[in-house]
Design a protein around this motif. Sequence first.
Motif, short mmCIF file in Angstrom:
data_model
loop_
_atom_site.label_atom_id
_atom_site.label_comp_id
_atom_site.label_asym_id
_atom_site.label_seq_id
_atom_site.Cartn_x
_atom_site.Cartn_y
_atom_site.Cartn_z
N ASP A 73 0.84 -1.19 0.00
CA ASP A 73 0.00 0.00 0.00
C ASP A 73 0.88 1.25 0.00
O ASP A 73 1.70 1.45 0.90
CB ASP A 73 -0.92 -0.01 1.22
CG ASP A 73 -1.83 1.19 1.24
OD1 ASP A 73 -1.42 2.24 1.78
OD2 ASP A 73 -2.95 1.11 0.68
N LEU A 74 0.72 2.09 -1.01
CA LEU A 74 1.57 3.27 -1.17
C LEU A 74 1.44 4.26 -0.01
O LEU A 74 2.43 4.85 0.42
CB LEU A 74 1.25 3.96 -2.49
CG LEU A 74 1.53 3.14 -3.75
CD1 LEU A 74 1.04 3.88 -4.99
CD2 LEU A 74 3.00 2.81 -3.86
N ARG A 123 4.32 8.63 -6.50
CA ARG A 123 3.52 7.43 -6.78
C ARG A 123 2.07 7.61 -6.35
O ARG A 123 1.16 7.14 -7.02
CB ARG A 123 4.16 6.21 -6.11
CG ARG A 123 5.47 5.81 -6.77
CD ARG A 123 5.96 4.43 -6.33
NE ARG A 123 6.29 4.35 -4.93
CZ ARG A 123 7.49 4.56 -4.41
NH1 ARG A 123 8.50 4.87 -5.20
NH2 ARG A 123 7.69 4.44 -3.12
N LEU A 124 1.85 8.31 -5.25
CA LEU A 124 0.48 8.56 -4.80
C LEU A 124 -0.25 9.51 -5.75
O LEU A 124 -1.45 9.35 -5.99
CB LEU A 124 0.48 9.10 -3.37
CG LEU A 124 0.85 8.06 -2.31
CD1 LEU A 124 1.31 8.73 -1.03
CD2 LEU A 124 -0.33 7.14 -2.05
N ASP A 126 0.57 9.80 -9.02
CA ASP A 126 0.42 9.03 -10.27
C ASP A 126 -0.76 8.07 -10.23
O ASP A 126 -1.41 7.83 -11.25
CB ASP A 126 1.70 8.25 -10.59
CG ASP A 126 2.85 9.15 -10.98
OD1 ASP A 126 2.64 10.35 -11.25
OD2 ASP A 126 4.00 8.64 -11.00
N THR A 127 -1.05 7.52 -9.05
CA THR A 127 -2.17 6.57 -8.94
C THR A 127 -3.50 7.28 -8.66
O THR A 127 -4.53 6.62 -8.53
CB THR A 127 -1.90 5.55 -7.82
OG1 THR A 127 -1.74 6.23 -6.57
CG2 THR A 127 -0.69 4.69 -8.14
N GLY A 128 -3.46 8.61 -8.53
CA GLY A 128 -4.69 9.36 -8.30
C GLY A 128 -5.09 9.42 -6.84
O GLY A 128 -6.15 9.95 -6.51
N ARG A 129 -4.26 8.92 -5.97
CA ARG A 129 -4.60 8.93 -4.54
C ARG A 129 -4.45 10.34 -3.96
O ARG A 129 -5.19 10.70 -3.05
CB ARG A 129 -3.67 7.95 -3.83
CG ARG A 129 -4.18 7.45 -2.56
CD ARG A 129 -4.34 5.95 -2.52
NE ARG A 129 -4.77 5.60 -1.20
CZ ARG A 129 -4.29 4.61 -0.49
NH1 ARG A 129 -3.39 3.81 -1.00
NH2 ARG A 129 -4.73 4.40 0.71
#
Length: 187
Positions: A73-74, A123-124, A126-129
């Motif tokens: 989990d990022l 990364r968060l 990039d993943t839309g989080r």
Amino acid sequence: MGTETKILDAAAQLLEAHGPAGLTTRTVCEVAGVKAPTLYHHFGDKDGLERALVRRAMAEFMQRKRAPAATADLLEQLRFGWDVAVEFALDRPALYIVFAQQVRSHPELAAEGYALMREKVQRLVDTGRFRLPVDEAARAVWAASQGALSLVGQNMARKDVEATSRLLFDAVVNELSQPSPSTQSPS
């Protein structure tokens, strides 16, 4: 053991035992069993000695921070890095105080830590989080973490620093997170 290492070990020992005020070049020389010119040859002055202490601690710290989190989990990976920083500062408060002082005049000492945190934020994003651009989100995470770390050395109980740290982490993450579809107003 080399002379530099002997001096740094003595300085670290004095720093943890007596705090930043107890870290004098005279006392370091006495504990390390060297003369002042030897210390000055290796480190230049007290500021150089403190910077060398911080660099050595940062190498250890970054090794811990780069250790893989036990999750894919990022967000938990970001929390892991945050928690490592808080734990390191709480375990070595006198060193953290010297680190914070040194970073004011030598910001490059924190560059590797910032870069690693920024990678996790990237990364968060990039993943839309996270909904903000990476630089803005990274600055927010960094500022919030520095707020938590600023409590170290202020005679607060460890549990209180940890509780405030969790609160700040959750607050910045909540602010940066994408709103869920159920909370968005209809168009």
